[in-house]
Write an enzyme that holds these catalytic residues in place. Sequence first.
Site, PDB file in Angstrom:
ATOM      1  N   LYS A 149      28.694  63.415  32.711  1.00  0.00           N
ATOM      2  CA  LYS A 149      28.796  62.609  33.894  1.00  0.00           C
ATOM      3  C   LYS A 149      28.395  63.028  35.195  1.00  0.00           C
ATOM      4  O   LYS A 149      28.783  64.364  35.332  1.00  0.00           O
ATOM      5  CB  LYS A 149      30.246  62.241  33.884  1.00  0.00           C
ATOM      6  CG  LYS A 149      30.738  60.872  34.170  1.00  0.00           C
ATOM      7  CD  LYS A 149      32.077  60.540  33.858  1.00  0.00           C
ATOM      8  CE  LYS A 149      32.855  59.603  34.938  1.00  0.00           C
ATOM      9  NZ  LYS A 149      34.253  59.405  34.719  1.00  0.00           N
ATOM     10  N   HIS A 175      46.130  56.544  43.913  1.00  0.00           N
ATOM     11  CA  HIS A 175      46.289  57.872  42.894  1.00  0.00           C
ATOM     12  C   HIS A 175      47.824  58.427  43.496  1.00  0.00           C
ATOM     13  O   HIS A 175      48.801  58.772  42.625  1.00  0.00           O
ATOM     14  CB  HIS A 175      45.272  58.943  42.808  1.00  0.00           C
ATOM     15  CG  HIS A 175      44.028  58.467  42.402  1.00  0.00           C
ATOM     16  ND1 HIS A 175      42.770  58.583  42.882  1.00  0.00           N
ATOM     17  CD2 HIS A 175      43.668  57.915  41.052  1.00  0.00           C
ATOM     18  CE1 HIS A 175      41.820  58.159  42.074  1.00  0.00           C
ATOM     19  NE2 HIS A 175      42.407  57.829  41.201  1.00  0.00           N
ATOM     20  N   ARG A 211      45.486  48.469  36.996  1.00  0.00           N
ATOM     21  CA  ARG A 211      45.437  47.601  38.058  1.00  0.00           C
ATOM     22  C   ARG A 211      45.043  46.282  38.007  1.00  0.00           C
ATOM     23  O   ARG A 211      45.474  45.319  38.619  1.00  0.00           O
ATOM     24  CB  ARG A 211      44.101  48.198  39.047  1.00  0.00           C
ATOM     25  CG  ARG A 211      44.215  49.438  39.597  1.00  0.00           C
ATOM     26  CD  ARG A 211      43.051  50.355  39.922  1.00  0.00           C
ATOM     27  NE  ARG A 211      42.438  50.672  38.816  1.00  0.00           N
ATOM     28  CZ  ARG A 211      41.552  51.577  38.771  1.00  0.00           C
ATOM     29  NH1 ARG A 211      40.905  51.919  39.947  1.00  0.00           N
ATOM     30  NH2 ARG A 211      40.954  52.019  37.744  1.00  0.00           N
ATOM     31  N   SER A 255      38.136  54.819  42.869  1.00  0.00           N
ATOM     32  CA  SER A 255      37.146  55.851  43.491  1.00  0.00           C
ATOM     33  C   SER A 255      35.908  55.504  43.531  1.00  0.00           C
ATOM     34  O   SER A 255      35.023  55.868  44.053  1.00  0.00           O
ATOM     35  CB  SER A 255      37.376  57.181  42.576  1.00  0.00           C
ATOM     36  OG  SER A 255      38.672  57.832  42.667  1.00  0.00           O
TER      37      SER A 255
HETATM   38  P1  ADP Z   1      39.052  57.596  35.672  1.00  0.00           P
HETATM   39  O1  ADP Z   1      38.140  58.675  35.974  1.00  0.00           O
HETATM   40  O2  ADP Z   1      39.749  57.917  34.142  1.00  0.00           O
HETATM   41  O3  ADP Z   1      38.696  56.100  35.776  1.00  0.00           O
HETATM   42  P2  ADP Z   1      40.420  57.757  37.973  1.00  0.00           P
HETATM   43  O4  ADP Z   1      40.317  58.931  38.505  1.00  0.00           O
HETATM   44  O5  ADP Z   1      39.619  56.700  38.677  1.00  0.00           O
HETATM   45  O6  ADP Z   1      40.283  57.741  36.529  1.00  0.00           O
HETATM   46  O7  ADP Z   1      41.989  57.309  38.141  1.00  0.00           O
HETATM   47  C1  ADP Z   1      42.989  58.003  37.166  1.00  0.00           C
HETATM   48  C2  ADP Z   1      44.075  57.269  36.938  1.00  0.00           C
HETATM   49  O8  ADP Z   1      44.571  56.740  38.074  1.00  0.00           O
HETATM   50  C3  ADP Z   1      43.940  56.040  36.203  1.00  0.00           C
HETATM   51  O9  ADP Z   1      44.901  55.897  35.170  1.00  0.00           O
HETATM   52  C4  ADP Z   1      43.767  54.770  36.965  1.00  0.00           C
HETATM   53  O10 ADP Z   1      44.102  53.533  36.281  1.00  0.00           O
HETATM   54  C5  ADP Z   1      44.669  55.144  38.001  1.00  0.00           C
HETATM   55  N1  ADP Z   1      44.384  54.409  39.277  1.00  0.00           N
HETATM   56  C6  ADP Z   1      43.209  54.569  40.036  1.00  0.00           C
HETATM   57  N2  ADP Z   1      43.198  53.715  41.029  1.00  0.00           N
HETATM   58  C7  ADP Z   1      44.556  53.385  41.167  1.00  0.00           C
HETATM   59  C8  ADP Z   1      44.971  52.473  41.879  1.00  0.00           C
HETATM   60  N3  ADP Z   1      44.491  52.001  43.052  1.00  0.00           N
HETATM   61  N4  ADP Z   1      46.450  52.198  41.798  1.00  0.00           N
HETATM   62  C9  ADP Z   1      47.037  52.889  40.746  1.00  0.00           C
HETATM   63  N5  ADP Z   1      46.296  53.538  39.780  1.00  0.00           N
HETATM   64  C10 ADP Z   1      45.225  53.749  40.093  1.00  0.00           C
END
Ligand code: ADP
Length: 160
Positions: free
Chosen positions: A41, A17, A90, A128
Amino acid sequence: MRVAVFPGSFDPIHIGHVDMIQRALPLFDQIIIGIGVNSQKKYLFPVETRKSWIEEIFSNEKKICVIKYQGLTIDFCKQHHANFILRGLRTSADFEFERAIAQMNQALHRDIETVFLIANPSLSMISSSIVRDILLHRGDVAQFVPEEIEDRVMLNEDRE
Ligand code: ADP
């Protein structure tokens, strides 16, 4: 003014992130990190904890603010006069999922564009949900989360 919303759960924020946000900074005048709160959730960390961690990590970055929200991301964008949604890609699975949402959002609100950045290849395996899995089994996630918060992420007491 180019204002982008970077929506997500950030449960917890990880270095994938952070990389995405840092790479997006030159593209926008302001980035609102939107922590989506969905009452259905279950989260590992309370939203206020997730929010304060992100604020701490970006405390020196004037272009960034962190706001939690409920409901549709496009409504949140409209409320804050944001014209872009930032998302990371990703995998091809991310692409298929994001494509439908971005196209639906476009149908609902023509003025808001979704901008995608391809994940840094050395960080694209980080999510995450895997970080949470490791934590639940008492594994070490230090290398996947920003240094500023690593001790607190590894402690049990902040969890919901
Ligand atoms: P959500 O709860 O919507 O799945 P996340 O909190 O997991 O979202 O992630 C928010 C954003 O960060 C999303 O657009 C996701 O694609 C991006 N993201 C998550 N992990 C990575 C990563 N390792 N590299 C690049 N972008 C990421």
